[in-house]
Each structure stands twice: as C-alpha cells, then as structure tokens.
Design an enzyme around this catalytic site. Structure first.
Site, mmCIF file in Angstrom:
data_model
loop_
_atom_site.group_PDB
_atom_site.id
_atom_site.type_symbol
_atom_site.label_atom_id
_atom_site.label_comp_id
_atom_site.label_asym_id
_atom_site.label_seq_id
_atom_site.Cartn_x
_atom_site.Cartn_y
_atom_site.Cartn_z
ATOM 1 N N HIS A 142 -12.536 5.837 7.966
ATOM 2 C CA HIS A 142 -11.289 5.207 8.412
ATOM 3 C C HIS A 142 -11.502 3.830 9.038
ATOM 4 O O HIS A 142 -10.623 2.965 8.962
ATOM 5 C CB HIS A 142 -10.594 6.138 9.417
ATOM 6 C CG HIS A 142 -9.117 5.956 9.484
ATOM 7 N ND1 HIS A 142 -8.241 6.995 9.654
ATOM 8 C CD2 HIS A 142 -8.334 4.855 9.409
ATOM 9 C CE1 HIS A 142 -7.003 6.550 9.679
ATOM 10 N NE2 HIS A 142 -7.039 5.242 9.546
ATOM 11 N N TYR A 160 -4.044 11.176 11.098
ATOM 12 C CA TYR A 160 -2.571 11.145 11.033
ATOM 13 C C TYR A 160 -1.957 12.461 11.496
ATOM 14 O O TYR A 160 -0.762 12.518 11.789
ATOM 15 C CB TYR A 160 -2.086 10.862 9.603
ATOM 16 C CG TYR A 160 -2.467 9.537 9.015
ATOM 17 C CD1 TYR A 160 -3.058 8.530 9.782
ATOM 18 C CD2 TYR A 160 -2.242 9.279 7.661
ATOM 19 C CE1 TYR A 160 -3.421 7.323 9.210
ATOM 20 C CE2 TYR A 160 -2.592 8.064 7.092
ATOM 21 C CZ TYR A 160 -3.186 7.088 7.868
ATOM 22 O OH TYR A 160 -3.532 5.891 7.289
ATOM 23 N N ILE A 203 -0.293 1.447 -1.138
ATOM 24 C CA ILE A 203 0.153 2.746 -0.635
ATOM 25 C C ILE A 203 1.319 2.535 0.339
ATOM 26 O O ILE A 203 1.179 2.782 1.541
ATOM 27 C CB ILE A 203 -1.007 3.526 0.026
ATOM 28 C CG1 ILE A 203 -1.842 2.594 0.926
ATOM 29 C CG2 ILE A 203 -1.890 4.175 -1.019
ATOM 30 C CD1 ILE A 203 -2.798 3.326 1.834
ATOM 31 N N ASN A 211 10.351 1.984 -4.147
ATOM 32 C CA ASN A 211 8.988 1.446 -4.122
ATOM 33 C C ASN A 211 8.195 1.799 -5.375
ATOM 34 O O ASN A 211 7.212 1.123 -5.697
ATOM 35 C CB ASN A 211 8.232 1.950 -2.885
ATOM 36 C CG ASN A 211 8.729 1.332 -1.597
ATOM 37 O OD1 ASN A 211 9.396 0.304 -1.596
ATOM 38 N ND2 ASN A 211 8.406 1.969 -0.469
ATOM 39 N N ARG A 254 14.129 4.917 -0.575
ATOM 40 C CA ARG A 254 13.108 3.859 -0.461
ATOM 41 C C ARG A 254 11.834 4.258 -1.204
ATOM 42 O O ARG A 254 11.182 3.429 -1.850
ATOM 43 C CB ARG A 254 12.762 3.606 1.005
ATOM 44 C CG ARG A 254 13.846 2.909 1.764
ATOM 45 C CD ARG A 254 13.703 1.393 1.700
ATOM 46 N NE ARG A 254 14.775 0.775 2.451
ATOM 47 C CZ ARG A 254 15.760 0.059 1.933
ATOM 48 N NH1 ARG A 254 15.815 -0.125 0.626
ATOM 49 N NH2 ARG A 254 16.688 -0.473 2.685
ATOM 50 N N LYS A 261 4.526 3.041 2.620
ATOM 51 C CA LYS A 261 4.935 4.214 3.403
ATOM 52 C C LYS A 261 6.449 4.203 3.599
ATOM 53 O O LYS A 261 7.029 3.156 3.891
ATOM 54 C CB LYS A 261 4.208 4.166 4.757
ATOM 55 C CG LYS A 261 4.640 5.248 5.725
ATOM 56 C CD LYS A 261 5.351 4.667 6.929
ATOM 57 C CE LYS A 261 6.014 5.804 7.684
ATOM 58 N NZ LYS A 261 6.109 5.598 9.104
ATOM 59 N N SER A 262 7.079 5.330 3.413
ATOM 60 C CA SER A 262 8.480 5.505 3.777
ATOM 61 C C SER A 262 8.753 6.987 3.914
ATOM 62 O O SER A 262 8.065 7.810 3.317
ATOM 63 C CB SER A 262 9.426 4.899 2.733
ATOM 64 O OG SER A 262 10.773 5.061 3.153
#
Length: 292
Positions: free
Chosen positions: A106, A48, A236, A248, A244, A238-239
């Site tokens: 991964h 990432y 998990i 969540n 948000r 994502k934001s």
C-alpha cells in the site's frame, strides 16, 4: 471494455471500481452496482476495512469469480516477510477467495525500507506459489522503485499512485514505463483536490475539462477517465452512487484528440493531494489489521 496486459502476461481490465473510504455497509451495494454496469475489476485494501463486503458482493452477484479481477493491498502494519504472508491470508479469507489477482504493497516505508523489501519478498513467494496472479506496489516514488528494482527478483506489475489532471507525477510514470510497470491512477478524477487550501478547486469545474466534455457530450469525469485510458493508465474511480458508477464506466465510445489530451496535460499544478510519501511511518500511520 479495454484490457491491459501486465508485465507477466496477466490481463487486467483497464477500468475498475475503487472502494477507498466506502463504508462497509455501502460497499456491497456499490460493488453490486458496478458488476451490473459491466465492471470486472474491483480495487480494495486491507486498510479500507471493507474486503469482506467486496467478497460478499462478488460471491452474490451471479458473475463467475474467474471473470472478476480482484485487487487488494497489504497495509504497512503487516510489513515484514512472515507478517505479509499472514496479511495475504487475512485478505484472502475476508474476500472469500483462494487466489488474489493483484496484491500490492500500500505504501513504501521510507524510514524502514528493509521491512518494505521483506514484504515485497513475501509477495514474490505468493506469486511463485500461485496464490496471487500478479504483484505490485502503491505510492512508490522514483527512489523507492529504483531501490526495489535493484533488490527484487520480480519487477512490480503495477504502481498505483495519485494521478489526475492537477497532479501527474510524470517522473514516476516515466520510470514505470521504462521498466514495464503499469501506472494505475488513484483519485483519477481529482476527487482529492476538490477542496484544497480553502478554495473550491474541483477538476469537475475546470474550464478546459468542461469545454472538452461539452464538445463530446460527455461529463467532465468521463473526459478525465478517457484521458487516462488513452495514455495507457489503469483507473479505479470511486463512487457509491449507482448512476455515477455506471457513468464512469461509459467511456469506451469516444476518443479525445491529441490537442485535447495536450490541453489536459497542461493543467498539472505539481501539487499533491494525498499524504507525502516521506511522511508515511508506522508511528503516524500504523494500525493493526484485524484477523479474518
């Protein structure tokens, strides 16, 4: 907050913040917002490119390191026994930690599975040395898991896979449950499906999910996260938006009925949003992971 006990006894917060595709310059703020909202689990990955910012946000948050569960992933370019040991060193240095709570592979490399097995053997060594608290895999299908379990000394604690109402991978989940491997859902609210085959097919607009959300005075995203949690999965979402991220996390004060859970189960289309696991090769997806 709910916690899940992994197969080696380690406790992990059931809900964490994912930072997939979060630009490094936005990662610090997202992680900071998550920690302020009450999250204690952050999921990142070497690929990432934002492990350093995750580590900086945790270090600067005022939350004790022992309270934050850090999960990261070794990329396929660092598979192989020695390469994976070095992959851990790179990730730990970027995160600014001595120990990683959960370290996972991964992807499977189906065309070079021996490299995958060597990488997993390195994870077992890191676990034995106390450099990681738990180990696991990501995007492993039934055949990958079966082969790995045949050879491994330590069963993976987690298999992180694409799971959302439109794609549920029940066979993979069932094998995991049978062998004590926790399913962790990436894209848990189906973000990867929002634009598919030229049509707007967002789970957030699905009539079944919207109706359940209205019945509970919750958002469709909250309903989907609750669906995962009640079925025993880790999630998990994502934001990068603070409101948000907080929304969540606000999913521990209501319960879906058995009928509501079944209605969401019935939405499975069998269509994958992410890449086919068989397409993952070093030629197509390999890229060097920078040194710390």
């Amino acid at each position: 907050m709910d916690h899940l006990t992994l197969n080696n006894g380690v406790e992990m917060p059931a809900l964490g913040l994912g930072v997939f595709q979060t630009p490094p310059e936005e990662t610090r703020a997202a992680v900071q917002a998550a920690l302020e909202a009450g999250y204690r689990h952050i999921d990142t990955a070497a690929a990432y490119g934002n492990e350093r910012e995750v580590g900086e946000a945790i270090a600067g948050s005022g939350v004790d390191r022992s309270e934050v569960f850090i999960e990261t992933k070794i990329w396929i370019s660092d598979y192989g026994y020695d390469e994976t040991l070095h992959g851990f060193e790179k990730s730990a240095a970027k995160l600014g930690v001595d120990q990683i709570d959960l370290l996972i592979l991964h992807q499977a490399l189906p065309s070079e599975f021996e490299k995958t097995l060597d990488a997993y053997r390195a994870l077992e060594t890191l676990l034995e040395q106390g450099k990681v608290r738990a180990i696991g895999v990501s995007n492993f299908m039934v055949d990958h898991l079966t082969t790995l379990l045949d050879k491994a000394s330590v069963a993976p604690a987690v298999n992180q896979i694409e799971v959302h109402p439109y794609f549920q991978q029940r066979e993979v989940q069932a094998l995991g449950a049978k062998r004590g491997i926790l399913t962790q859902a990436w894209s848990p609210i189906g973000g990867i499906t929002f634009y598919r085959e030229g049509e707007h097919t967002s789970t957030l607009q699905d009539p079944t999910i919207v109706a359940i959300a209205e019945a509970h005075s919750k958002s469709p995203a909250q309903v989907m996260l609750r669906w995962h949690l009640q079925q025993g999965r880790s999630v998990i979402p994502k934001s990068t938006k603070a409101h948000r991220i907080a929304e969540n996390f606000d999913v521990f004060d209501f319960e879906l009925t058995a009928d509501e859970l079944a209605a969401i189960d019935a939405l499975d289309t069998g269509k994958r949003g992410g890449p086919e696991p068989t397409d993952i090769t070093l030629e197509n997806f390999g890229r060097p992971i920078p040194e710390a």
